[in-house]
Design a protein around this motif. Structure first.
Motif, PDB file in Angstrom:
ATOM      1  N   SER A  47     -31.318  26.186  52.421  1.00 32.41           N
ATOM      2  CA  SER A  47     -31.865  27.000  51.238  1.00 32.41           C
ATOM      3  C   SER A  47     -32.916  26.139  50.570  1.00 32.41           C
ATOM      4  O   SER A  47     -33.981  26.791  50.166  1.00 32.41           O
ATOM      5  CB  SER A  47     -30.576  27.404  50.234  1.00 32.41           C
ATOM      6  N   TYR A  48     -32.732  25.060  50.296  1.00 35.34           N
ATOM      7  CA  TYR A  48     -33.596  23.945  49.621  1.00 35.34           C
ATOM      8  C   TYR A  48     -34.985  24.173  50.326  1.00 35.34           C
ATOM      9  O   TYR A  48     -35.965  24.030  49.943  1.00 35.34           O
ATOM     10  CB  TYR A  48     -33.067  22.636  49.470  1.00 35.34           C
ATOM     11  N   SER A  88     -30.059  29.682  55.767  1.00 40.60           N
ATOM     12  CA  SER A  88     -30.738  29.318  54.347  1.00 40.60           C
ATOM     13  C   SER A  88     -30.484  30.535  53.503  1.00 40.60           C
ATOM     14  O   SER A  88     -30.542  30.424  52.366  1.00 40.60           O
ATOM     15  CB  SER A  88     -32.077  28.856  54.520  1.00 40.60           C
ATOM     16  N   GLU A 134     -41.770  27.545  50.300  1.00 45.38           N
ATOM     17  CA  GLU A 134     -42.278  28.834  49.968  1.00 45.38           C
ATOM     18  C   GLU A 134     -43.157  28.375  48.560  1.00 45.38           C
ATOM     19  O   GLU A 134     -44.087  28.894  48.429  1.00 45.38           O
ATOM     20  CB  GLU A 134     -41.163  29.720  49.467  1.00 45.38           C
ATOM     21  N   ALA A 135     -42.363  27.637  47.681  1.00 46.25           N
ATOM     22  CA  ALA A 135     -43.252  27.217  46.401  1.00 46.25           C
ATOM     23  C   ALA A 135     -44.364  26.259  46.874  1.00 46.25           C
ATOM     24  O   ALA A 135     -45.646  26.365  46.092  1.00 46.25           O
ATOM     25  CB  ALA A 135     -42.075  26.373  45.571  1.00 46.25           C
ATOM     26  N   CYS A 168     -37.235  29.675  60.322  1.00 41.94           N
ATOM     27  CA  CYS A 168     -35.811  29.747  60.181  1.00 41.94           C
ATOM     28  C   CYS A 168     -35.152  30.534  61.324  1.00 41.94           C
ATOM     29  O   CYS A 168     -34.815  31.684  61.402  1.00 41.94           O
ATOM     30  CB  CYS A 168     -35.863  30.887  58.766  1.00 41.94           C
ATOM     31  N   SER A 174     -31.486  40.272  53.682  1.00 43.08           N
ATOM     32  CA  SER A 174     -32.186  40.272  52.394  1.00 43.08           C
ATOM     33  C   SER A 174     -32.196  41.592  51.386  1.00 43.08           C
ATOM     34  O   SER A 174     -32.687  41.591  50.322  1.00 43.08           O
ATOM     35  CB  SER A 174     -33.851  40.137  52.872  1.00 43.08           C
ATOM     36  N   THR A 205     -36.423  26.210  52.782  1.00 44.60           N
ATOM     37  CA  THR A 205     -37.085  27.358  52.760  1.00 44.60           C
ATOM     38  C   THR A 205     -37.743  27.494  51.145  1.00 44.60           C
ATOM     39  O   THR A 205     -38.999  27.811  50.982  1.00 44.60           O
ATOM     40  CB  THR A 205     -36.040  28.431  52.947  1.00 44.60           C
ATOM     41  N   ASP A 206     -36.691  27.357  50.150  1.00 46.75           N
ATOM     42  CA  ASP A 206     -37.338  27.522  48.771  1.00 46.75           C
ATOM     43  C   ASP A 206     -38.469  26.530  48.507  1.00 46.75           C
ATOM     44  O   ASP A 206     -39.554  26.978  47.994  1.00 46.75           O
ATOM     45  CB  ASP A 206     -36.173  27.683  47.698  1.00 46.75           C
ATOM     46  N   ARG A 233     -43.457  32.407  56.745  1.00 47.83           N
ATOM     47  CA  ARG A 233     -41.808  32.224  57.106  1.00 47.83           C
ATOM     48  C   ARG A 233     -41.579  32.971  58.352  1.00 47.83           C
ATOM     49  O   ARG A 233     -42.443  34.172  58.356  1.00 47.83           O
ATOM     50  CB  ARG A 233     -40.949  32.965  56.019  1.00 47.83           C
ATOM     51  N   SER A 288     -36.316  25.208  58.844  1.00 49.77           N
ATOM     52  CA  SER A 288     -35.259  25.500  57.840  1.00 49.77           C
ATOM     53  C   SER A 288     -34.105  26.128  58.901  1.00 49.77           C
ATOM     54  O   SER A 288     -33.890  25.714  59.893  1.00 49.77           O
ATOM     55  CB  SER A 288     -35.513  26.362  56.912  1.00 49.77           C
TER      56      SER A 288
END
Ligand SMILES: NC(=O)c1ccc[n+]([C@@H]2O[C@H](COP(=O)([O-])OP(=O)(O)OC[C@H]3O[C@@H](n4cnc5c(N)ncnc54)[C@H](OP(=O)(O)O)[C@@H]3O)[C@@H](O)[C@H]2O)c1
Length: 273
Positions: free
Chosen positions: A165-166, A150, A172-173, A189, A252, A168-169, A237, A146
């Protein structure tokens, strides 16, 4: 699942292995793998890397697969060829990606579409193709490349940042879905790295360079090394380089209103000169 894992893979498949970060992943992973599959469009560059790796690692089995990952049919062929064989990856590195730097409204649609196909669809398709075999044996790892981008809405780089961003998300999911079944998922990242990326992301032959990018530059050897350590320790990450990690932690903590303010005052695109 937590703690250290031995970094030894039967087969690692690396996309975007013909240069930049992907080539560096191949170099650093070569001593830790039995087989390596190198994927990118430029066949000659893949063959040259294969030759160099064979000299340093005579026992390593290598396969180069020249293909365009932005094409659905070519990705499907790769998955069909590999699945069920000893070349099915227990480590998938979704590294191939590209950017487009400049105003969204004036961007070339073919380039934007190709970027979405490569950065989002290819990552999702290859993961969907190779994950079931990893789940069957209860072992495997997926490293999705990523970006620090992101975390931010970036004017002049909006589609790229959103595509990451897609990544990374999604990573994570997916990690939450599969971590109890023996599969690690890591989102790498990085901040700015000196590779061919800037030239391709630029428009009209002008590379994408901003003062901010240069301030946070991290050598690609360090990026890959930190990524492989994160993989070994099964981290979700990683932001390689202390400056980048600090920046990511700061971003963050910021409220969205502050991020909007900062990004609206960020220096816009400039030429390399
Ligand atoms: N460089 C940075 O500052 C930076 C920062 C954060 C994240 N990243 C991410 O790091 C990853 C690697 O980028 P990089 O910096 O190493 O860039 P790079 O030097 O431009 O390498 C990109 C790689 O992707 C391959 N590729 C591009 N389009 C492809 C396609 N349609 N089909 C198959 N392969 C394709 C290229 O090979 P062929 O041309 O031979 O196909 C090349 O091997 C990307 O996901 C990028 O978004 C880079």
């Amino acid at each position: 699942m937590s703690g250290s894992r031995s970094l030894l893979y039967e087969c690692a498949l690396i996309t975007g292995a013909s240069g930049g970060l992907g080539e560096e992943f191949a170099r650093q992973l070569a001593p830790h793998c039995r087989r390596l599959v190198l994927v990118a469009r430029r066949e000659e560059a893949l063959k040259q890397l294969e030759t160099r790796l064979r000299i340093d690692h005579p026992d390593l089995q290598l396969a180069s697969v020249p293909l365009d990952l932005s094409r659905d049919s070519e990705r499907g062929e790769l998955i069909d060829q590999v699945i069920g064989t000893e070349w099915a990856p227990d480590l998938l590195i979704n590294n191939a990606g590209m950017g487009d730097y400049g105003e969204f409204a004036t961007g070339n649609w073919e380039k934007v579409h190709g970027m979405l196909d490569l950065n989002i669809v290819a990552v999702t398709h290859l993961t969907h193709g190779f994950l079931p075999e990893m789940l069957k044996v209860g072992r495997g790892a997926i490293l999705n490349v990523s970006s620090l981008a992101s975390l931010l809405p970036i004017p002049d780089f909006g589609v790229y940042a959103a595509s990451k961003s897609y990544v990374t998300d999604f990573s994570e999911a997916l990690r939450l879905e599969v971590r109890e079944r023996g599969i690690s998922v890591l989102a790498l990242c990085p901040g700015p790295i000196h590779t061919g990326f800037g030239k391709i992301a630029g428009r009209d032959g002008v590379p994408a360079v901003t003062p901010i990018r240069e301030l946070f530059h991290v050598p690609m050897e360090e990026v890959v090394h930190e990524a492989l350590v994160a993989l070994q320790w099964d981290w979700p990450r990683v932001y390689p380089g202390w400056r980048v990690a600090l920046l990511a932690a700061g971003i963050s903590l910021l409220p969205m209103a502050a991020i909007r303010y900062i990004m609206s005052h960020r220096p816009r695109s400039i030429s390399a000169e």
